[in-house]
Design an enzyme around this catalytic site. Structure first.
Site, mmCIF file in Angstrom:
data_model
loop_
_atom_site.group_PDB
_atom_site.id
_atom_site.type_symbol
_atom_site.label_atom_id
_atom_site.label_comp_id
_atom_site.label_asym_id
_atom_site.label_seq_id
_atom_site.Cartn_x
_atom_site.Cartn_y
_atom_site.Cartn_z
ATOM 1 N N LEU A 209 0.841 -1.190 0.000
ATOM 2 C CA LEU A 209 0.000 0.000 0.000
ATOM 3 C C LEU A 209 0.878 1.243 0.000
ATOM 4 O O LEU A 209 1.797 1.347 0.822
ATOM 5 C CB LEU A 209 -0.904 0.030 1.250
ATOM 6 C CG LEU A 209 -1.951 -1.079 1.413
ATOM 7 C CD1 LEU A 209 -2.585 -1.001 2.794
ATOM 8 C CD2 LEU A 209 -3.014 -0.963 0.334
ATOM 9 N N HIS A 210 0.584 2.172 -0.909
ATOM 10 C CA HIS A 210 1.318 3.445 -0.875
ATOM 11 C C HIS A 210 0.513 4.619 -1.417
ATOM 12 O O HIS A 210 0.960 5.757 -1.348
ATOM 13 C CB HIS A 210 2.629 3.326 -1.662
ATOM 14 C CG HIS A 210 2.440 3.289 -3.154
ATOM 15 N ND1 HIS A 210 2.016 2.169 -3.819
ATOM 16 C CD2 HIS A 210 2.606 4.244 -4.096
ATOM 17 C CE1 HIS A 210 1.944 2.424 -5.110
ATOM 18 N NE2 HIS A 210 2.284 3.681 -5.317
ATOM 19 N N ARG A 211 -0.693 4.377 -1.962
ATOM 20 C CA ARG A 211 -1.495 5.460 -2.518
ATOM 21 C C ARG A 211 -2.027 6.355 -1.403
ATOM 22 O O ARG A 211 -2.403 5.866 -0.329
ATOM 23 C CB ARG A 211 -2.682 4.905 -3.308
ATOM 24 C CG ARG A 211 -2.295 3.994 -4.453
ATOM 25 C CD ARG A 211 -1.781 4.748 -5.644
ATOM 26 N NE ARG A 211 -1.356 3.842 -6.694
ATOM 27 C CZ ARG A 211 -0.725 4.212 -7.796
ATOM 28 N NH1 ARG A 211 -0.439 5.491 -7.990
ATOM 29 N NH2 ARG A 211 -0.355 3.328 -8.703
ATOM 30 N N ARG A 244 6.442 6.018 2.444
ATOM 31 C CA ARG A 244 5.252 6.849 2.679
ATOM 32 C C ARG A 244 4.320 6.178 3.684
ATOM 33 O O ARG A 244 3.747 6.820 4.570
ATOM 34 C CB ARG A 244 4.529 7.085 1.352
ATOM 35 C CG ARG A 244 3.315 7.997 1.463
ATOM 36 C CD ARG A 244 2.542 8.091 0.153
ATOM 37 N NE ARG A 244 1.599 9.188 0.202
ATOM 38 C CZ ARG A 244 1.668 10.275 -0.557
ATOM 39 N NH1 ARG A 244 2.656 10.401 -1.431
ATOM 40 N NH2 ARG A 244 0.769 11.222 -0.456
ATOM 41 N N ASP A 283 -2.223 -1.646 -4.068
ATOM 42 C CA ASP A 283 -2.736 -0.482 -4.785
ATOM 43 C C ASP A 283 -1.732 -0.027 -5.838
ATOM 44 O O ASP A 283 -1.801 1.089 -6.343
ATOM 45 C CB ASP A 283 -3.112 0.660 -3.831
ATOM 46 C CG ASP A 283 -1.961 1.130 -2.949
ATOM 47 O OD1 ASP A 283 -0.798 0.751 -3.212
ATOM 48 O OD2 ASP A 283 -2.217 1.901 -2.004
#
Length: 374
Positions: A209-211, A244, A283
């Site tokens: 996940l990074h969005r 992030r 994502d």
């Protein structure tokens, strides 16, 4: 001798340029006059996000390192533009080849076009329709000023023609990320924590996940992690934490016990994990392409995708950002009801060769002027 600038700046770029570099070397050995200058913008600048990929994928040291570093979207884009402009003013190239949809792609395309250096966009024409994604803005701006487009699918070509791009500027070549994957499949290797974590094939999940929609707000990330942990039942979930994401994780006190947080993994180790996973929750657009080729079920935790062929042809399903939608999808997976995908057209490991053949034709046997961007 015509020279192209090959722009790379972030982790997704490195996987996409490696096949082009191999094909350029092969073409040169066969007598091509085409030369290249590898320009690393420095958008990703630490070893886990950059250095490991260069060494594992056999990418040579950059000819130029712009060292743009981190910062806000505007700060990073501006730093890349200033430094790439200085490079072109000092030593002009014959074409700027950008890949993907990161800040480096847009920044260098703008600089090159303003200095009348033609631009070619590898992975041109893909669209999510979601302008809240920084990558979508980068794609739209880059494609608006690109001269030549190398596309991964017929859908991407249709998107471009709908934007009034003439067909002779569009080259359906396939997917360079898949070139890299197929070339390295025999080299994939287990990460160092494989045995310590007690992992066995088809008995664990991988999550990435990074969005911003998933990771910028602790409450949303906490809700998604809770849904992942519960939906995957008691199986381990290997979760390489993007920088992030790691910042927000510190504000999530209730990470489920079956989620195993690890550092970002080098290319060979990460794809080993993907290949042997029961399924992947992500994502990332690029991961959906890799799972499609490896035949691994993929659940995309986004509301849109710029890679529809991974859904219509491949193993991917678009689940969305609502954590409540994850459990029913995972229940179908555990019930053995997941679809069997196939591999999209031209994802055959020869995309780099096709791109270089076009570049050689354009630059070594080109007309007096390149077509102007629409």
């Amino acid at each position: 001798m015509p020279t192209i600038d090959l722009i790379a700046g972030a982790r997704p770029n490195f996987m996409k340029i490696a096949p082009i570099i191999r094909a350029l070397h092969a073409a040169r050995a066969a007598g091509s006059m085409l030369r290249y200058r590898l320009v690393h913008t420095g958008q990703h600048y630490d070893a886990k996000m950059s250095g490991d990929f260069f060494s594992q994928l056999g990418i040579p040291e950059p000819d130029v390192h712009l060292e743009a570093g981190s910062g806000s979207q505007a700060e990073q884009t501006a730093a890349i533009m200033i430094r790439y402009e200085a490079l072109l003013l000092k030593e002009r190239s014959d074409m700027c080849v950008v890949v993907g949809d990161v800040n480096s792609t847009m920044a260098c395309a703008i600089v090159a076009q303003k200095l009348c250096v033609p631009v070619a966009h590898v992975e041109g024409g893909i669209r999510s329709g979601d302008w809240s994604m920084p990558e979508e803005v980068n794609r739209m701006v880059t494609d608006a000023i690109t001269n030549y487009f190398f596309t991964t699918s017929e859908v991407a070509g249709t998107n471009l023609q709908a934007s009034s791009v003439s067909p002779e500027r569009i080259f359906f070549v396939g997917n360079t990320m898949i070139d890299t994957l197929l070339a390295n499949m025999p080299r994939l290797r287990a990460p160092s924590f494989w045995e310590k974590q007690g992992l066995t094939p088809n008995e664990y999940f991988v999550a990435t996940l990074h969005r911003p929609a998933n990771v910028d707000h602790p409450a949303q990330l906490q809700a998604m992690l809770s849904a992942i942990g519960e939906g995957c039942r008691d199986l381990p979930v290997v979760f390489p934490a993007h920088p992030r994401t790691a910042k927000t994780l510190s504000h999530c006190p209730n990470v489920p016990g079956n989620i195993r947080i690890v550092e970002p993994q080098p290319y060979l180790e990460f794809n080993f994990l993907v290949k042997h996973a029961k399924a992947v929750l992500t994502d990332s657009g690029g991961v959906t392409e890799e799972t499609t080729v490896m035949g691994v079920p993929c659940l995309t935790l986004r509301d849109t995708t710029e890679r529809p062929e991974t859904v219509t042809v491949g193993t991917n399903e678009l689940i969305g950002t609502d954590p409540a939608r994850l459990r029913p999808a995972l229940d179908r997976l555990f019930a053995g009801e997941w679809k069997t995908g196939s591999i999209p057209e031209q994802w055959d490991g020869r995309t780099g060769e096709r791109i270089v053949a076009v570049l050689d034709r354009l630059l070594c046997h080109r007309p007096a002027m390149a077509p102007r961007a629409a």
